[in-house]
Enzyme design. Structure first.
Site, PDB file in Angstrom:
ATOM      1  N   ASP A   1       6.500   3.111  14.351  1.00  8.63           N
ATOM      2  CA  ASP A   1       6.113   1.731  14.641  1.00  8.63           C
ATOM      3  C   ASP A   1       6.105   0.951  13.329  1.00  8.63           C
ATOM      4  O   ASP A   1       6.242   1.522  12.250  1.00  8.63           O
ATOM      5  CB  ASP A   1       4.777   1.673  15.377  1.00  8.63           C
ATOM      6  N   SER A   2       5.949  -0.363  13.422  1.00  5.83           N
ATOM      7  CA  SER A   2       6.196  -1.233  12.266  1.00  5.83           C
ATOM      8  C   SER A   2       5.057  -1.279  11.261  1.00  5.83           C
ATOM      9  O   SER A   2       5.228  -1.767  10.163  1.00  5.83           O
ATOM     10  CB  SER A   2       6.439  -2.654  12.754  1.00  5.83           C
ATOM     11  N   GLY A   3       3.886  -0.822  11.655  1.00  7.91           N
ATOM     12  CA  GLY A   3       2.709  -0.969  10.808  1.00  7.91           C
ATOM     13  C   GLY A   3       1.893  -2.195  11.159  1.00  7.91           C
ATOM     14  O   GLY A   3       0.753  -2.332  10.738  1.00  7.91           O
ATOM     15  N   GLY A   4       2.461  -3.089  11.949  1.00  6.42           N
ATOM     16  CA  GLY A   4       1.754  -4.328  12.304  1.00  6.42           C
ATOM     17  C   GLY A   4       0.427  -4.065  12.996  1.00  6.42           C
ATOM     18  O   GLY A   4      -0.594  -4.656  12.663  1.00  6.42           O
ATOM     19  N   PHE A   5       0.447  -3.143  13.955  1.00  9.66           N
ATOM     20  CA  PHE A   5      -0.776  -2.850  14.706  1.00  9.66           C
ATOM     21  C   PHE A   5      -1.884  -2.323  13.788  1.00  9.66           C
ATOM     22  O   PHE A   5      -3.016  -2.784  13.824  1.00  9.66           O
ATOM     23  CB  PHE A   5      -0.485  -1.832  15.817  1.00  9.66           C
TER      24      PHE A   5
ATOM     25  N   ASP B   1       5.478  -7.438  13.739  1.00 11.60           N
ATOM     26  CA  ASP B   1       4.985  -8.497  14.620  1.00 11.60           C
ATOM     27  C   ASP B   1       3.513  -8.730  14.363  1.00 11.60           C
ATOM     28  O   ASP B   1       2.849  -7.929  13.722  1.00 11.60           O
ATOM     29  CB  ASP B   1       5.180  -8.079  16.082  1.00 11.60           C
TER      30      ASP B   1
ATOM     31  N   GLN C   1       5.544 -10.136  22.269  1.00 11.81           N
ATOM     32  CA  GLN C   1       4.111 -10.448  22.379  1.00 11.81           C
ATOM     33  C   GLN C   1       3.931 -11.561  23.413  1.00 11.81           C
ATOM     34  O   GLN C   1       4.843 -11.819  24.192  1.00 11.81           O
ATOM     35  CB  GLN C   1       3.587 -10.854  20.995  1.00 11.81           C
TER      36      GLN C   1
ATOM     37  N   GLY D   1      16.862  -2.592  21.233  1.00 12.10           N
ATOM     38  CA  GLY D   1      15.922  -2.336  22.312  1.00 12.10           C
ATOM     39  C   GLY D   1      14.697  -3.183  22.047  1.00 12.10           C
ATOM     40  O   GLY D   1      14.698  -3.995  21.118  1.00 12.10           O
TER      41      GLY D   1
ATOM     42  N   ASP E   1       4.285   5.616  24.457  1.00 14.29           N
ATOM     43  CA  ASP E   1       3.612   6.510  23.514  1.00 14.29           C
ATOM     44  C   ASP E   1       2.125   6.245  23.598  1.00 14.29           C
ATOM     45  O   ASP E   1       1.709   5.183  24.057  1.00 14.29           O
ATOM     46  CB  ASP E   1       4.081   6.240  22.080  1.00 14.29           C
TER      47      ASP E   1
ATOM     48  N   CYS F   1      -0.414  25.433  36.239  1.00 15.01           N
ATOM     49  CA  CYS F   1       0.187  24.715  35.106  1.00 15.01           C
ATOM     50  C   CYS F   1       1.017  25.727  34.321  1.00 15.01           C
ATOM     51  O   CYS F   1       0.577  26.841  34.064  1.00 15.01           O
ATOM     52  CB  CYS F   1      -0.890  24.108  34.211  1.00 15.01           C
TER      53      CYS F   1
ATOM     54  N   CYS G   1       2.198  25.354  31.211  1.00  8.78           N
ATOM     55  CA  CYS G   1       2.186  25.170  29.757  1.00  8.78           C
ATOM     56  C   CYS G   1       1.794  26.474  29.064  1.00  8.78           C
ATOM     57  O   CYS G   1       1.275  27.397  29.694  1.00  8.78           O
ATOM     58  CB  CYS G   1       1.243  24.032  29.352  1.00  8.78           C
TER      59      CYS G   1
ATOM     60  N   CYS H   1      -2.024  27.363  29.447  1.00  5.50           N
ATOM     61  CA  CYS H   1      -2.457  27.834  30.765  1.00  5.50           C
ATOM     62  C   CYS H   1      -1.847  29.179  31.150  1.00  5.50           C
ATOM     63  O   CYS H   1      -2.418  29.906  31.959  1.00  5.50           O
ATOM     64  CB  CYS H   1      -2.155  26.778  31.825  1.00  5.50           C
TER      65      CYS H   1
ATOM     66  N   HIS I   1      -1.841  21.586  26.150  1.00  6.24           N
ATOM     67  CA  HIS I   1      -1.957  21.343  27.596  1.00  6.24           C
ATOM     68  C   HIS I   1      -1.875  19.847  27.923  1.00  6.24           C
ATOM     69  O   HIS I   1      -1.130  19.438  28.819  1.00  6.24           O
ATOM     70  CB  HIS I   1      -3.254  21.938  28.162  1.00  6.24           C
TER      71      HIS I   1
HETATM   72 ZN   LIG Z   1      -1.628  23.727  31.000  1.00  7.84          ZN
END
Ligand SMILES: [Zn+2]
Length: 434
Positions: A111-115, A191, A241, A268, A320, A358, A360, A363, A389
């Protein structure tokens, strides 16, 4: 386009695959907004919709990259702000870029660092309102401003490091240089983050600033791409925004969607800023309707099951969020029946998996009793197992949405999944999730 170009596999860009016929439609065109597709990068394709785990400081905390890959993640996202401060983007550049540095061979995002500059750096954390940060325009009911650590002007932002208080400056050009040094496949324009607390007037000013910054980002990106021909092409996403205002969101989408500086366009788009949960699908829908269809759309920072469905249906492609790993370190476990905390005493002698069936790694190899013990004993493996998990659960949920969209069972899958999650046996476990 000549014949050979048609037959060559794409190395960058977005290919639209299928449209979601039984989902939301645009209000202006009545076109289905949801879609599946493929986002091509020099480090591999990302099938969309997809959830992208966050590795803030070039690591998904507590988990080896091999495990991140095994749990199904197609890409990871790191933060430019954090890596700029530590170890320094020049060091990541010398290592060969983010992927090489962190031993991740797949696609990467930064990400840009703006946040971070405007939230962490501002010293506000929860109340992200620049307008109320001592400028004298604050409403009476807003708490007195804390020390102001971020200063926005039309050229960029001064901010203080959350690590040592040192003063730094980000401009669109600085953010582009840092992100080129970090070398991720997908990068974002710099931004200005606003919040729902900002006035309409402030939102308009901020949006115009973000538009001008977007132009500067495109130009800087074009130059850096030319100056660094030894690096794979990085796709630059413009950030939309406009908070909760339909006209502002649509305008921002049209402006950035059509923006072209010396032949360079956005590859994008990111959908950023303040989104109220109840308006999320509506806002993403406005944006999707205006943006070019042949570019991917990334929605920053969501991980709730109902938010995924709303956003996917409205045309978002990738997501994300830090939550799956952040809450895992507090023993909060995602399950199809809601979330639960594995430190509850009822799990002390429970030798079943965290979630029945599950698949994973956690699990299939460990019991609730063991993970309960590891958290109680403050053993590091507790974070590792819980994170594997939760990331698996989140990545798989979005992958299952993708599959349901492809085979025409989206509506059924949605009502079944949400019905179970929100009426779940565990209920909502909100304690300790922050
Ligand atoms: Zn799991």
């Amino acid at each position: 386009m000549n014949e050979s170009a048609v037959n060559e596999p794409k190395t960058t860009g977005f290919t639209l695959e299928t449209r979601l016929e039984d989902g939301a439609r645009g209000t202006m065109t009545d076109r289905p907004l949801g879609r599946t597709g493929i986002l091509h990068t020099p480090h591999g394709d990302i099938e969309t919709p997809a959830f992208i785990p966050v590795g803030t400081k070039a690591t998904v905390k507590a988990v080896l990259p091999e495990s991140v890959k095994d749990l199904g993640a197609q890409a990871v996202l790191a933060n430019a702000y954090h890596l700029y401060l530590q170890p320094g983007s020049d060091i990541v550049d010398e290592a060969g870029g983010l992927g090489a540095f962190m031993n991740w061979s797949g696609p990467t995002y930064t990400d840009s660092g703006g946040f971070q500059v405007l939230s962490l750096g501002s010293g506000f954390k929860k109340v992200l309102s620049e307008e109320f940060s001592g400028s004298g325009r604050a409403d009476a009911e807003v708490a007195p401003a804390k020390e102001r650590l971020a200063d926005i002007d039309d050229d960029g932002v001064w901010f203080r490091s959350h690590l040592d208080g040192t003063k730094h400056r980000f401009t669109p050009e600085v953010s582009m240089r840092i992100q080129h040094e970090l070398g991720a496949d997908i990068i974002f324009a710099f931004d200005e983050l606003t919040t729902l607390l900002n006035s309409r007037g402030y939102q308009e000013d901020a949006l115009e600033r973000t538009r001008l910054w977007a132009e500067r980002c495109l130009e800087a990106h074009r130059q850096l791409t030319d100056d660094r021909p030894h690096r794979p092409y990085q796709q630059l996403f413009g950030v939309i925004q406009g908070a909760q205002y339909e006209d502002l969101r649509r305008k921002a989408s049209r402006d950035l969607g059509a923006m072209e500086i010396n032949g360079q366009r956005f590859d994008g788009f990111g959908i950023g800023g303040a989104l109220e949960k109840e308006n999320l699908g509506t806002i993403v829908g406005w944006v999707s309707e205006e943006l070019p269809e042949d570019r991917a759309r990334h929605l920053l920072g969501i991980s709730e099951p109902d938010d995924f469905f709303a956003a996917v249906e409205a045309g978002a492609d990738t997501f994300d969020c830090v939550n799956p790993s952040r809450v895992a370190r507090n023993a909060a476990i995602y399950s199809p029946d809601g979330r639960f905390n594995v430190t509850r005493s009822q799990f002390k002698r429970d030798f079943g998996p965290l979630v029945p069936n599950c698949e994973c790694y956690t699990c299939t190899h460990y019991s609730r009793a063991y993970i309960h013990h590891a958290f109680k004993a403050k053993e590091m493996i507790s974070s590792t197992l819980a994170t594997i998990h939760n990331e698996y659960f989140t990545v798989k949920l979005v992958a299952d949405i993708r599959q349901a969209m492809r085979d025409g069972s989206y509506s059924e899958f949605k009502s079944e999944t949400l019905g179970r999650f929100y009426a779940g046996n565990w209920g909502r476990v909100d304690g300790g999730l922050g």
